[in-house]
Design an enzyme around this catalytic site. Structure first.
Site, PDB file in Angstrom:
ATOM      1  N   CYS A 120      43.978 -75.807 -59.671  1.00 28.76           N
ATOM      2  CA  CYS A 120      43.150 -74.626 -60.048  1.00 28.76           C
ATOM      3  C   CYS A 120      43.674 -73.584 -59.409  1.00 28.76           C
ATOM      4  CB  CYS A 120      42.432 -75.201 -59.788  1.00 28.76           C
ATOM      5  SG  CYS A 120      40.181 -73.753 -59.746  1.00 28.76           S
ATOM      6  N   CYS A 121      44.202 -73.572 -58.103  1.00 29.11           N
ATOM      7  CA  CYS A 121      44.847 -72.674 -57.311  1.00 29.11           C
ATOM      8  C   CYS A 121      45.513 -72.132 -58.044  1.00 29.11           C
ATOM      9  CB  CYS A 121      44.788 -73.172 -55.539  1.00 29.11           C
ATOM     10  SG  CYS A 121      43.050 -72.545 -54.229  1.00 29.11           S
ATOM     11  N   CYS A 201      37.513 -67.447 -53.523  1.00 27.65           N
ATOM     12  CA  CYS A 201      36.448 -67.643 -55.298  1.00 27.65           C
ATOM     13  C   CYS A 201      35.348 -67.862 -54.746  1.00 27.65           C
ATOM     14  CB  CYS A 201      37.064 -68.232 -56.217  1.00 27.65           C
ATOM     15  SG  CYS A 201      38.602 -68.326 -56.487  1.00 27.65           S
ATOM     16  N   CYS A 204      34.043 -71.864 -53.710  1.00 25.95           N
ATOM     17  CA  CYS A 204      35.182 -71.831 -52.955  1.00 25.95           C
ATOM     18  C   CYS A 204      35.023 -71.540 -51.443  1.00 25.95           C
ATOM     19  CB  CYS A 204      36.623 -72.106 -53.556  1.00 25.95           C
ATOM     20  SG  CYS A 204      36.992 -73.169 -54.892  1.00 25.95           S
ATOM     21  N   CYS A 229      46.004 -72.046 -50.261  1.00 24.74           N
ATOM     22  CA  CYS A 229      45.607 -72.229 -50.846  1.00 24.74           C
ATOM     23  C   CYS A 229      47.224 -72.353 -52.065  1.00 24.74           C
ATOM     24  CB  CYS A 229      44.948 -70.703 -52.489  1.00 24.74           C
ATOM     25  SG  CYS A 229      45.273 -69.669 -51.377  1.00 24.74           S
TER      26      CYS A 229
HETATM   27  S1  SF4 Z   1      39.869 -70.988 -54.779  1.00 23.98           S
HETATM   28 FE1  SF4 Z   1      38.646 -72.642 -55.939  1.00 23.98          FE
HETATM   29  S2  SF4 Z   1      38.165 -71.251 -57.749  1.00 23.98           S
HETATM   30 FE2  SF4 Z   1      39.257 -70.050 -56.759  1.00 23.98          FE
HETATM   31  S3  SF4 Z   1      41.448 -70.741 -57.534  1.00 23.98           S
HETATM   32 FE3  SF4 Z   1      41.344 -72.359 -55.780  1.00 23.98          FE
HETATM   33  S4  SF4 Z   1      40.444 -74.250 -56.507  1.00 23.98           S
HETATM   34 FE4  SF4 Z   1      39.609 -72.043 -57.823  1.00 23.98          FE
END
Ligand code: SF4
Length: 241
Positions: A120-121, A201, A204, A229
């Protein structure tokens, strides 16, 4: 009690640190162009943007709008775009990739495994970051040594990778950051007043309790070692991740 009341305490040598930071930013604009400031709109980053504007430096600012930010952060982004002398660029993920990922793995995939969280990141942050930094010789971040053990060695100018990373607040304390915000009436994210020291985000990021580690509110379900991240890991780690 808000973040300013709680945290604004300048170090004894704050004025010297500030002068050194200003000198570093002026030097960076002259020597390391083209360069940009990466801003998460967190407390450190609003201080750096304020300094760039006050010093009238030709350093654009960019924000990664991941599609999962808090409304408070989006509102601050709009205010920053309206008020900043330096251009504020916004980079978003490739929409199709996000739609496919969410359809395949679900909206809450990041809680299921570190691999899914990193995926996701990767698509919401790392890929847009690479686009934001394409063609840049250097970038400016708000990393501070005090933020976590993993950041304890952060230098002011990091030449370890092909693109130079400048960390002008490397030796600032959290108290210094809030002292600057208070002294200069810098606009900041109101989530800081709700005990969010580090804001990312929405899924998170959570508030922390008194005595908890600074980054305890980020990816709190993971071990400390996993908590970067991909934006600040070294290249070799990024490849291995
Ligand atoms: S911080 Fe969380 S929502 Fe944002 S990109 Fe990373 S996993 Fe995805």
């Amino acid at each position: 009690m808000g973040a300013i009341d709680l945290h604004a305490r300048a170090s004894k040598d704050f004025e010297a640190k500030l002068a050194e930071t200003q000198k570093l930013l002026i030097q960076a604009a002259a020597e390391f162009a083209p360069l940009k400031q990466a801003s998460s709109l967190g407390a450190e980053d609003v201080v750096i943007t304020h300094l760039i504007n006050a010093l009238e430096l030709d350093i654009p600012v960019f924000v990664l709008e991941t599609g999962a930010l808090h409304q408070e952060t989006l509102d601050l982004l709009a205010r920053t775009q309206a008020a900043s002398r330096a251009p504020v660029e916004v980079y978003r993920p490739v929409q199709e990739q996000v739609v496919q990922f969410v359809a395949r793995e679900g909206k809450d995939a990041m809680y299921r495994s570190i691999a899914l969280r990193k995926a996701c990141c990767q698509l919401r942050k790392v890929e847009p970051l690479e686009r934001a930094l394409a063609g840049q010789k250097a970038w400016i971040t708000g990393l501070r040594r005090e933020q976590s053990n993993a950041r304890a060695e952060v230098p002011q100018v990091d030449r370890a990778e092909a693109r130079i990373k400048i960390n002008p607040l490397a030796d600032w304390t959290w108290g210094d950051v809030w002292h600057y915000i208070q002294a200069n009436a810098v606009d900041y994210n109101p989530l800081h007043d709700q005990f969010f020291p580090s804001i990312g985000c929405a899924p998170c990021t959570r508030a922390i309790s008194l005595g908890e580690d600074f980054r305890a509110g980020r990816w709190w379900w993971e071990s400390e070692a996993a908590k970067e991240c991909g934006l600040h890991v070294k290249n070799e780690e990024k490849v291995a991740a």
